[in-house]
Design a protein around this motif. Structure first.
Motif, PDB file in Angstrom:
ATOM      1  N   GLY A   1      24.514 -19.485 -28.428  1.00 57.64           N
ATOM      2  CA  GLY A   1      25.327 -19.708 -27.248  1.00 57.64           C
ATOM      3  C   GLY A   1      26.683 -20.182 -27.719  1.00 57.64           C
ATOM      4  O   GLY A   1      27.001 -20.111 -28.907  1.00 57.64           O
ATOM      5  N   ASP A   2      27.499 -20.665 -26.785  1.00 54.55           N
ATOM      6  CA  ASP A   2      28.797 -21.200 -27.202  1.00 54.55           C
ATOM      7  C   ASP A   2      28.609 -22.288 -28.257  1.00 54.55           C
ATOM      8  O   ASP A   2      29.425 -22.435 -29.166  1.00 54.55           O
ATOM      9  CB  ASP A   2      29.549 -21.756 -25.997  1.00 54.55           C
ATOM     10  CG  ASP A   2      30.064 -20.643 -25.091  1.00 54.55           C
ATOM     11  OD1 ASP A   2      29.989 -19.460 -25.497  1.00 54.55           O
ATOM     12  OD2 ASP A   2      30.519 -20.945 -23.975  1.00 54.55           O
ATOM     13  N   VAL A   3      27.542 -23.066 -28.138  1.00 55.56           N
ATOM     14  CA  VAL A   3      27.122 -24.019 -29.170  1.00 55.56           C
ATOM     15  C   VAL A   3      25.653 -23.720 -29.474  1.00 55.56           C
ATOM     16  O   VAL A   3      24.773 -24.058 -28.678  1.00 55.56           O
ATOM     17  CB  VAL A   3      27.283 -25.481 -28.719  1.00 55.56           C
ATOM     18  CG1 VAL A   3      26.789 -26.429 -29.812  1.00 55.56           C
ATOM     19  CG2 VAL A   3      28.743 -25.777 -28.385  1.00 55.56           C
ATOM     20  N   PRO A   4      25.342 -23.057 -30.593  1.00 57.48           N
ATOM     21  CA  PRO A   4      23.944 -22.759 -30.915  1.00 57.48           C
ATOM     22  C   PRO A   4      23.150 -24.046 -31.152  1.00 57.48           C
ATOM     23  O   PRO A   4      23.694 -25.078 -31.541  1.00 57.48           O
ATOM     24  CB  PRO A   4      24.045 -21.944 -32.210  1.00 57.48           C
ATOM     25  CG  PRO A   4      25.447 -21.422 -32.239  1.00 57.48           C
ATOM     26  CD  PRO A   4      26.272 -22.474 -31.574  1.00 57.48           C
ATOM     27  N   TYR A   5      21.836 -23.949 -30.896  1.00 56.81           N
ATOM     28  CA  TYR A   5      20.980 -25.082 -31.220  1.00 56.81           C
ATOM     29  C   TYR A   5      19.696 -24.583 -31.859  1.00 56.81           C
ATOM     30  O   TYR A   5      19.282 -23.437 -31.669  1.00 56.81           O
ATOM     31  CB  TYR A   5      20.669 -25.936 -29.982  1.00 56.81           C
ATOM     32  CG  TYR A   5      19.706 -25.331 -28.992  1.00 56.81           C
ATOM     33  CD1 TYR A   5      18.333 -25.562 -29.082  1.00 56.81           C
ATOM     34  CD2 TYR A   5      20.167 -24.541 -27.944  1.00 56.81           C
ATOM     35  CE1 TYR A   5      17.452 -25.017 -28.172  1.00 56.81           C
ATOM     36  CE2 TYR A   5      19.293 -23.992 -27.028  1.00 56.81           C
ATOM     37  CZ  TYR A   5      17.930 -24.227 -27.139  1.00 56.81           C
ATOM     38  OH  TYR A   5      17.054 -23.685 -26.240  1.00 56.81           O
TER      39      TYR A   5
END
Length: 514
Positions: A277-281
């Motif tokens: 996503g915009d910030v992977p996790y």
């Protein structure tokens, strides 16, 4: 050990004879030493027998032999992120510090001294952590390999006039509704394991095994090609940024420069699941997770009974169905932020499951003793606040798994297609809906498949038709399919033009009897 002479006439260790490239990456996970031969082939794993020091030297030596070098630099990354630079001798299977003092310290030769030399190379504080369950397998197992260890792009940017336009071709299976089987261009891919994506309006990004390929979205001409450290299984390009994320199953995320293809980092991890996503996790063992900020992973604690569902800015969003609560954690502080109660849409309803998390919107299913009753949509902020933005009926509807087309804001929930932006819902009578490329597509079974537009309109779809990965700005669709008996390819399909109905020629009997 042979010695070299400095320009001043003194002797120095032979580490000065080791070239700057290639560099072997050395990490530790699952009670094994893992050596990456500068991106050539799969990483080499050696079990820690009789110890991890021996395994480290063996793995690094095997990587050097793969690179066909006798001596090579090794860049190790400890559990705390500390970098330790060494030299491997492929024939002797020994590791040495890359400094003059270390070379002198490890000057002893002979088989009996190898183990002691190996042991002295690795920092002692590493062994304190490595010796306990091999880098704390039950806890966070996140290592970011420094850029110096990474493979350089296989080709890098290529002058446009030097790159041929790929050949056209014919799709070997049924085309999706709305597109012709004629492909204006085709790009071969031995392992197209990831869906194609757009990075802006001008670059189409594809995957072929461990390679990431960027091509001109108008012509198909290759702009760059870069190798990562493992087979790419998912791609994502955050809007308004100059990076592309490439997930490698549950082993890490490579971050590439959008313009040049340069691999900025290979974010290595041992995860249960990685979500882009915009910030992977990355969901990690032991009620933990990590978010990828820039090129580094940052650990986040996940509350008991909760699971991570997405990110908002740098915050990790976790939901506990059992407790009916949500948390947004923005640091690794063991003291968790206050829980946010998830509000039922009506009395008598209980949270039954988390459906999806799309662009900051949390979709939940609520049920009573008779089954699913209501779906809710809540906007989640980085500060941990919730705002109810919509509800829709779930009575008697499928409670199957969800598919998400984040770019278009569409979610397939069983037989439903939800447009998150407009909060409109279309129900299919043809079975499970897959959200992809701006539409809903019913499952490939039977002869009554349809393509569903967000406005609810449908088009019939052949039972064997493929589902597009993405639709380009010019309307062409990108699909993946086999090419020949032993290969695969990305096909870029032309929009199907409507067939004109011919006007019949008058016959000699026309007009008679009037």
């Amino acid at each position: 050990m042979p010695a070299l002479r400095t320009s001043g006439g003194g002797e120095v260790g032979r580490e000065n004879a080791v070239p700057a490239w290639p560099v072997i990456g050395l990490t530790f996970e699952d009670n094994a030493a893992v050596a990456d031969a500068a991106g050539v082939g799969e990483p080499i794993r050696v079990a820690a027998y009789p110890d991890l020091a021996t395994a480290s030297a063996s793995a690094a030596a095997a990587a050097a032999r793969r690179l066909n070098v006798a001596r090579c630099r090794v860049q190790g990354v400890g559990p705390d992120g500390e970098v330790w630079v060494m030299v491997v001798d492929a024939e002797a299977e020994t590791l040495e510090d890359l400094d003059g003092g270390a070379a002198e310290r490890h000057a002893a030769s002979g088989r009996g001294s190898k183990l002691s030399r190996r042991m002295s190379v690795i920092p002692q504080r590493w062994w304190l952590v490595i010796g306990v369950a091999a880098v704390a397998v039950a806890g966070i197992a996140v290592v970011v390999i420094p850029r110096g260890v990474l493979p350089a792009p296989a080709t890098g940017p290529i002058a446009e006039d030097e790159v041929p336009v790929p050949d056209a071709g014919q799709l070997p299976v049924s085309a999706p509704a709305g597109w012709d089987t004629y492909a204006s261009w085709v790009i071969d891919s031995a392992k197209p394991g990831a869906a194609a994506i757009l990075a802006g309006d001008d670059i189409l990004v594809l995957a072929d095994g461990a390679d990431v390929i960027a091509v001109d979205a108008e012509t198909g001409q290759e702009r760059w090609r870069s190798g990562t450290s493992g087979d790419v299984t998912a791609l994502y390009a955050p809007s308004g940024t100059d990076v592309i994320f490439a997930a490698r199953s549950n082993t890490g995320v490579s971050v590439l420069d959008r313009k040049t293809g340069t691999v900025l980092t290979n974010g290595e991890t041992t995860a249960q699941e990685i979500v882009l996503g915009d910030v992977p996790y990355a969901e990690l063992p032991g009620q933990a997770a990590a978010v990828l900020l820039g090129t580094s992973w940052e650990r986040r604690q996940v509350p008991a009974t909760a699971v991570p569902v997405g990110t908002v800015d740098a915050g990790l969003v976790s939901v506990s169905v059992e407790q009916g609560n949500l948390w947004v954690t923005t640091s690794n502080n063991p003291v968790l932020p206050p829980a946010v109660p998830l509000q039922a849409p009506a009395d008598g309803l209980k949270l039954s499951r988390t459906v999806a998390f799309v662009d900051g919107n949390l979709i939940l299913a609520w049920a009573d003793r008779f089954g699913p009753q209501t779906f809710t949509i809540d906007a989640v902020s980085a500060a941990g606040t919730l705002e109810r933005v919509g509800t829709f009926d779930a009575t008697g509807r499928s409670s199957g798994g969800a598919s998400v087309d984040a770019l278009s804001g569409l979610v397939g929930i069983g037989s439903l297609l939800l447009d998150v932006d407009s909060q409109t819902v279309t129900e299919s009578e043809q079975g499970t809906v897959v959200a992809s490329a701006g539409y809903g597509w019913t499952e490939q079974a039977g002869n009554n498949r349809v393509r569903i537009a967000p406005d609810g309109s449908t088009l019939p779809l052949r039972s064997s038709a493929v589902i597009p990965d993405v639709i380009l700005p010019n309307g062409q669709a990108v699909v993946r399919a086999a090419r020949g008996s032993d290969g695969n390819a990305y096909y870029v399909l032309e929009v199907q033009q409507p067939t004109e109905t011919a006007t019949p020629e008058p016959t000699p009997t026309d007009g008679k009897g009037q």
